[in-house]
Design an enzyme around this catalytic site. Structure first.
Site, PDB file in Angstrom:
ATOM      1  N   GLY A   1      12.272   7.872  -1.674  1.00 51.51           N
ATOM      2  CA  GLY A   1      12.583   9.029  -0.653  1.00 51.51           C
ATOM      3  C   GLY A   1      11.635   8.892   0.428  1.00 51.51           C
TER       4      GLY A   1
ATOM      5  N   GLY B   1       9.981   1.646   7.503  1.00 53.67           N
ATOM      6  CA  GLY B   1       9.699   0.310   6.479  1.00 53.67           C
ATOM      7  C   GLY B   1      11.156   0.505   5.625  1.00 53.67           C
ATOM      8  N   HIS B   2      11.426   1.585   5.032  1.00 52.93           N
ATOM      9  CA  HIS B   2      12.748   1.660   4.333  1.00 52.93           C
ATOM     10  C   HIS B   2      13.953   1.255   5.006  1.00 52.93           C
ATOM     11  CE1 HIS B   2      10.096   4.654   2.132  1.00 52.93           C
ATOM     12  NE2 HIS B   2      10.402   4.028   1.174  1.00 52.93           N
TER      13      HIS B   2
ATOM     14  N   ASP C   1       4.027  -3.383  -1.085  1.00 51.24           N
ATOM     15  CA  ASP C   1       3.506  -3.160  -2.406  1.00 51.24           C
ATOM     16  C   ASP C   1       3.471  -4.602  -2.930  1.00 51.24           C
ATOM     17  OD1 ASP C   1       3.065  -0.350  -2.209  1.00 51.24           O
ATOM     18  OD2 ASP C   1       5.287  -0.144  -1.960  1.00 51.24           O
TER      19      ASP C   1
ATOM     20  N   VAL D   1       6.451  -3.581   7.458  1.00 54.44           N
ATOM     21  CA  VAL D   1       6.808  -3.036   9.015  1.00 54.44           C
ATOM     22  C   VAL D   1       5.525  -2.294   9.412  1.00 54.44           C
ATOM     23  CG1 VAL D   1       8.063  -1.466  10.574  1.00 54.44           C
ATOM     24  CG2 VAL D   1       9.196  -2.683   8.465  1.00 54.44           C
TER      25      VAL D   1
ATOM     26  N   SER E   1       4.537   6.115   3.229  1.00 54.20           N
ATOM     27  CA  SER E   1       4.584   7.632   3.059  1.00 54.20           C
ATOM     28  C   SER E   1       3.371   8.363   3.174  1.00 54.20           C
ATOM     29  CB  SER E   1       5.686   7.824   1.826  1.00 54.20           C
ATOM     30  OG  SER E   1       6.355   7.063   1.527  1.00 54.20           O
ATOM     31  N   ARG E   2       2.277   7.636   2.809  1.00 51.98           N
ATOM     32  CA  ARG E   2       0.854   8.467   2.617  1.00 51.98           C
ATOM     33  C   ARG E   2       0.557   8.423   4.050  1.00 51.98           C
ATOM     34  NH1 ARG E   2       0.008   5.927  -3.042  1.00 51.98           N
ATOM     35  NH2 ARG E   2       0.798   7.539  -4.059  1.00 51.98           N
TER      36      ARG E   2
HETATM   37  O1  PAF Z   1       8.013   1.332  -4.341  1.00 51.20           O
HETATM   38  C1  PAF Z   1       8.577   2.372  -4.764  1.00 51.20           C
HETATM   39  O2  PAF Z   1       8.775   3.216  -3.813  1.00 51.20           O
HETATM   40  C2  PAF Z   1       8.508   2.824  -6.369  1.00 51.20           C
HETATM   41  O3  PAF Z   1       7.340   2.323  -6.863  1.00 51.20           O
HETATM   42  C3  PAF Z   1       9.825   2.373  -6.800  1.00 51.20           C
HETATM   43  C4  PAF Z   1      10.035   0.983  -6.616  1.00 51.20           C
HETATM   44  C5  PAF Z   1      10.989   3.054  -6.140  1.00 51.20           C
HETATM   45  C6  PAF Z   1       9.816   2.596  -8.362  1.00 51.20           C
HETATM   46  O4  PAF Z   1       9.619   4.128  -8.438  1.00 51.20           O
END
Ligand code: PAF
Length: 283
Positions: A31, A36-37, A150, A176, A186-187
């Site tokens: 969430g 980026g998402h 990540d 991004v 998010s941080r």
């Molecule tokens: O990258 C993330 O947001 C989390 O590590 C994931 C892959 C959703 C697993 O909880």
């Protein structure tokens, strides 16, 4: 609007109505969705006929004293983003639905989960892989989309899929960045204005390092390290070159593809970033 599933029965129904004969992409998230998402959701829409987004803050991947409580939760805003990006289903279980009992059997990330992020976050990747494996089992996607930001997570998910024969194609999407280079996270919302300025040293250091790639591994680190050291607001946890498939350290004379990875604390906020590069043989 995306269909929102909060129980396993709702997920089952939503998937039955969505899947048809086409392919399904899963975008796992915790969430607090940002640009980026959105890039992940768009890529998912490009590579599959239907898109499921999971929104679940996974307690298993937070260690004691980490920011599980502080982690931003904004489901209403997230649903808006999912709808705008054309996601078909949002899987948003609560903790009791995801983990009806404390799991006895979990996925172990092995040696590659104990280096880099795993040094300061022991058990973190066991938690990540366990929840990703559960998401793959409940959604049964053809494709899963993750961010390259990540990097260690992406490498480990690929290895889990290969090692456990999970039969999911894993797609990595480039990081991004803000126009000034800061990788979206998010941080970032925890950074004050001075900290945000200091945080730019991470992407600047990576850029300087990547610029020296043709001169070899030692030159990359020699170019990147001083940029970070010059920024008093930044405490570096690691700055390292690693093999992009296994995360094992790259030795000085190595050539070919590598990842330059950095993790640092900026005030109380821990940030990570990385860049892919191709090392020349001059070192
Ligand atoms: O990258 C993330 O947001 C989390 O590590 C994931 C892959 C959703 C697993 O909880």
């Amino acid at each position: 609007m995306s269909v929102v599933a909060r129980s396993r029965a709702e997920l089952h129904d939503a998937l039955a109505r969505t899947r048809g004969g086409g392919t399904l992409a899963l975008v796992p998230t915790m969430g607090a969705l940002h640009a980026g998402h959105r890039a992940l959701l768009r890529e998912a829409g490009r590579v599959a006929d239907a898109v499921v987004v999971s929104v679940f803050v996974n307690p298993l991947q937070f260690g004691p004293g980490e920011d599980l409580e502080r982690y931003p939760r904004s489901l209403e805003a997230d649903l808006e983003v999912c709808a705008q990006e054309g996601a078909d289903v949002v899987w948003a279980p609560d903790v009791a639905t995801m983990y009806p009992q404390p799991p006895l059997v979990t996925v172990h990330a092995g040696d590659a989960g104990a280096v880099l992020e795993g040094v300061v976050r022991p058990g973190h990747f066991d938690g990540v892989l366990t929840v990703v494996c559960k998401l793959f089992s409940s959604v049964r996607p053809d494709v899963a989309v993750f961010g390259q930001k990540d990097a260690q997570q992406l490498v480990l998910v690929r290895r889990m899929v290969a090692d456990l024969d999970l039969g999911v194609r894993v797609v990595g999407v480039p990081t991004v960045r803000e126009p000034d280079g800061l990788a979206l996270s998010s941080r970032n919302r925890h950074l004050g204005p001075d900290e945000r300025r200091s945080a730019l040293a991470l992407s600047r250091g990576l850029r300087e390092g990547a610029g020296a790639a043709t001169d070899g591994a030692a030159a990359v680190l020699a170019a990147a390290a001083p940029v970070l050291a010059a920024e008093p607001g930044v405490a570096v946890d690691y700055l390292t070159l690693a093999d992009p498939a296994t995360l094992s350290p790259v030795t000085e004379g190595a050539t070919g593809d590598a990842l330059l990875l950095v993790a640092a604390r900026v005030g109380p906020t821990r940030l990570i970033d990385n860049v892919a590069l191709t090392l020349g043989g001059a070192s």
